[in-house]
Structures are given as C-alpha cells and as structure tokens.
Write an enzyme that holds these catalytic residues in place. Structure first.
Site, PDB file in Angstrom:
ATOM      1  CD  GLN A 299      -4.973  10.654   1.826  1.00 54.28           C
ATOM      2  OE1 GLN A 299      -5.769  10.225   1.450  1.00 54.28           O
ATOM      3  NE2 GLN A 299      -3.867  10.014   2.195  1.00 54.28           N
TER       4      GLN A 299
ATOM      5  CG  HIS B 204      -1.757   1.220   1.385  1.00 52.84           C
ATOM      6  ND1 HIS B 204      -2.813   1.445   0.439  1.00 52.84           N
ATOM      7  CD2 HIS B 204      -1.422   2.163   2.318  1.00 52.84           C
ATOM      8  CE1 HIS B 204      -3.355   2.691   1.024  1.00 52.84           C
ATOM      9  NE2 HIS B 204      -2.647   3.192   1.922  1.00 52.84           N
TER      10      HIS B 204
END
Ligand code: MN
Length: 414
Positions: free
Chosen positions: A238, A132
C-alpha cells in the site's frame, strides 16, 4: 422497547436474540443454499415457514427463499422484508404459531454451512474515522499535517474490488506484491506487513437511478443492514503504490464479511449522536439527528501456538465521524447510481484511545511497539497461521443485538 419472550430457548448472551433476527444464506447436507433467520442457537428456514403459511397475504414469489444470495429477497423492498421479519418474530413468541411444532423449519446454527450473504456488485470503502485517518496520516505522511484539508468536508472513499469479498471461514493467503525497501529498488515479495482493518459494511437495499442523488433524508431507505467487515491490507504494498490514485493491490487481494446481515430496524434502538462536525458540513451532508450506532466491536488474534485468542482491540462503531447516511448522500451526489447488494464499508474504526485502534498498523504503531499475545508471543503485523476473529454487538438493558463472528485464518503465500 416492548419486552418480547420466545417459547424457543435462547441463551441470555446470544447475539441472535428475539430482537435481532438477521438474514443470511445457509445450507445443510440435505438443503441447497437458501434464506434463513438466526435465532438463538437455531436457524429458521424461511422456505419451510412460508410453505406452512407464515407469510400468507404478502405478495411476493417465495422462490426468493431458495436463492443462494439475498439479492432477490432484499429487492422485495423493506415493506415486504420487514414484514417477514416481524411475522417470524411474532411466531417465535406465540405458543400457537405454526412454527411451534415445525421441527423441519429449524436447523442448528452450529451445524449449518453459511455462505456469502449477497452477491456484491460494487464495493466502496470509506475512510470515515477521524482517529484512524489521523493516525495513518501521522505514520505515512506528516505528523504535523496528518489530516488532509478535504477530510472534514468530504466522506473520503475509494472504489474497492467486489470479486475478492469472501465470507467468514475462508482462509486468506498472504499476498505478494511490489515493496520498496528504503535504500534499494522495489522488489517483488510476500507482504511483511499484513494487517486487518476493523470495519462495518452496509448492504444497499434499494437501487437509485443513474443521474439522481439520494438525499440525506431518504438515505436510510436505501440501507438494508450491516455486517462486520475485515478490509485486509498489505501495508508495505500500500505504501509504495498509493500515491497518487489511492489503495489498489495492497487491498484488493481479499476482504471478509460476516454471514448474518443485521437489519437497520433491529439496530434502531442503538442510534446515538455522532461526533460534532466542525467545520460545518455542506447542506447536502447535514444530518442533525442521531445518525451513529452504538455497536461494540472487538478483534482477537489466535496464533497457531496458543490455545486461546487474545483480544487486541475494543472499538465502537459510534466513533465514526461520517455516518452512513452522509456516506450514501455523498456517494450519489454526482449522480452515480447504487444497486441492491452493493457494499459500502465504513473505513477502519479507531477510537481515541490506543487500545481502541482498529488495525495492527495503529496498535503496533507501524511495528515500533509490538502487540503482546496472552501466551507471550508478540506481533508487529499478522503472521502465517494466525486466525483473526472479529465480533460486534449492541446492548441496552437486557436487549442484545449482535453479529456473531467473522473469523479468518492467514495461510502462506501461494
Ligand atoms: Mn479500509
């Protein structure tokens, strides 16, 4: 593992087998929120079981069973909570147990209301999946240097927001925030890149003292159990806000957890070795035994227009580069104390293959390769009225220990 057989009828594919016995907080129209154990298609009411003498000889105040959170129960310590779990397990296997004909101690799982299992004091989100972190680094920063230099030395994390942690079944409104278009000043807008993050979270079961560190060998004593965790993320918010101090409003609008806390004792048979850590980690993080858990995880999306959910990813908790012991040892190495009910989330759990990625950001590669749903619809990110369903279970031979479902629906911006 010793084979256990219950007199209660338990479906063979139930997450809540006789080997599991997770704790949660349930209520019914006649019962205020209280502590229960899930078994098959039933919930055991621990207050009533205790009133019938099932826990005789154990020293604790049974008022903990009538609390609307598990915090006081967990604070009894593993020596008590493990024994309570074992007594229930024995009783469910013993034809002559007080539970056998005690109908009032059982509720139907599908008719109880489940609540947030713990009051979360502090919530930390780690970033412990190599795959990730690499994928996000490639998309948000630099494909050549996707992983920052600290990543293999430190279990990277940030302090999240505990107030917005909600239970399964709570709808999530699409957040709004500042988004920066490529060629113009920032705008205030509902997020166009709403995402899930497939994670697991552990619940701290024992407090540590300010100024002291929990060593890697002691760490397991401080971990009560695990839940499924969906760290909702607004990728466009974000991306604009995260430099230099990390995630903020793109994450804090909501996180969802599954209602049943599966104990570390129930998960013990599913321990496996984690990935090789290279370069070697500092001694306080060194853990050579099997510190990972083989837990199958999946996420499905059900759109408003489809009859059936579509599974969009299948991952596994065993992929984590940093294990939970390492996360806790690192979290407290500076003397930061932890408290009962604190929640430590793993970070998005992506595996090596594209079909094992743990977020839409990765599955659709930031919207460049939309995910197909079974009814032909496509998704770059989540749309209003989509329902996201996370599931997790461990299985070995015929022993299954699972988490049930974590299910949440997206609603439009308020
Ligand atoms: Mn996360």
């Amino acid at each position: 593992m010793i084979k256990l057989t219950s007199w209660l009828e338990i479906p063979a594919d139930s997450d809540f087998s006789i080997y599991n016995l997770p704790f949660g907080i349930f209520s019914t129209s006649a019962k205020n929120p209280r502590v229960g154990i899930a078994i098959g298609e039933k919930v055991v009411d621990l207050k009533i079981a205790g009133d019938e003498g099932l826990f005789n000889g154990l020293k604790f105040n049974s008022a903990v069973f009538e609390s609307d959170t598990l915090n006081d129960f967990i604070s009894l310590g593993k020596s008590v909570t493990n024994e309570i779990r074992l007594r229930v397990q024995e009783a469910l296997c013993d034809e002559s147990s007080v539970l056998k004909n005690l109908d009032s101690a059982f509720e139907n799982l599908d008719s109880v209301k489940m609540h947030l299992p713990v009051q979360v004091g502090d919530y930390t989100d780690f970033y412990s999946s190599l795959e990730h972190a690499t994928n996000v680094g490639k998309m948000f920063r630099d494909a050549e240097n996707a992983l920052l230099p600290n990543w293999k030395h430190i279990p990277v994390g940030y302090h999240g927001r505990a107030s917005s942690i909600v239970e399964s079944g709570v709808n999530i409104h699409r957040p709004k925030g500042q988004i920066k278009p490529n060629d113009s000043p920032p705008i205030l807008s509902p997020t166009k890149k709403l995402d899930f993050e497939l994670e697991m979270g552990f619940i701290v079961g024992k407090e540590s003292r300010l100024g002291e560190s929990v060593s890697i060998d002691e760490a397991q004593d401080y971990i009560f159990g695990l839940v499924l965790f969906n760290d909702w993320s607004a990728r466009d918010i974000q991306k604009w806000e995260y430099v230099p101090l990390g995630p903020f409003l793109g994450k804090s609008f909501a996180s969802s957890i599954s209602p049943w806390i599966v104990t570390m004792e129930a998960l013990e048979p599913f321990c496996v070795n984690g990935p090789l850590q290279d370069p070697p980690v500092r001694p306080y993080l060194k853990y050579d035994e099997a510190g990972n858990y083989d837990i199958h995880l999946e996420v499905a999306i059900q759109s408003e227009k489809s009859e059936q959910p579509t599974t969009v990813t299948k991952s596994n908790f065993k992929y984590m580069y940093w294990n939970m012991r390492q996360q806790l040892a690192h979290h407290t190495i500076n003397g930061c104390n932890v408290r009962v009910g604190d929640l430590m989330a793993s970070g998005t759990i992506s595996g090596p293959e594209p079909e094992t990625y743990g977020s839409m950001l990765e599955l659709s590669w930031n919207g460049t390769d939309p995910v197909k749903l079974a009814n032909g619809e496509k998704r770059k990110f989540l749309q209003d009225h989509d329902t996201v369903i996370m599931k997790g279970f461990a299985q070995k031979n015929n022993v299954r220990v699972g988490f049930g479902e974590l299910k949440s629906k997206i609603l439009p911006t308020v």
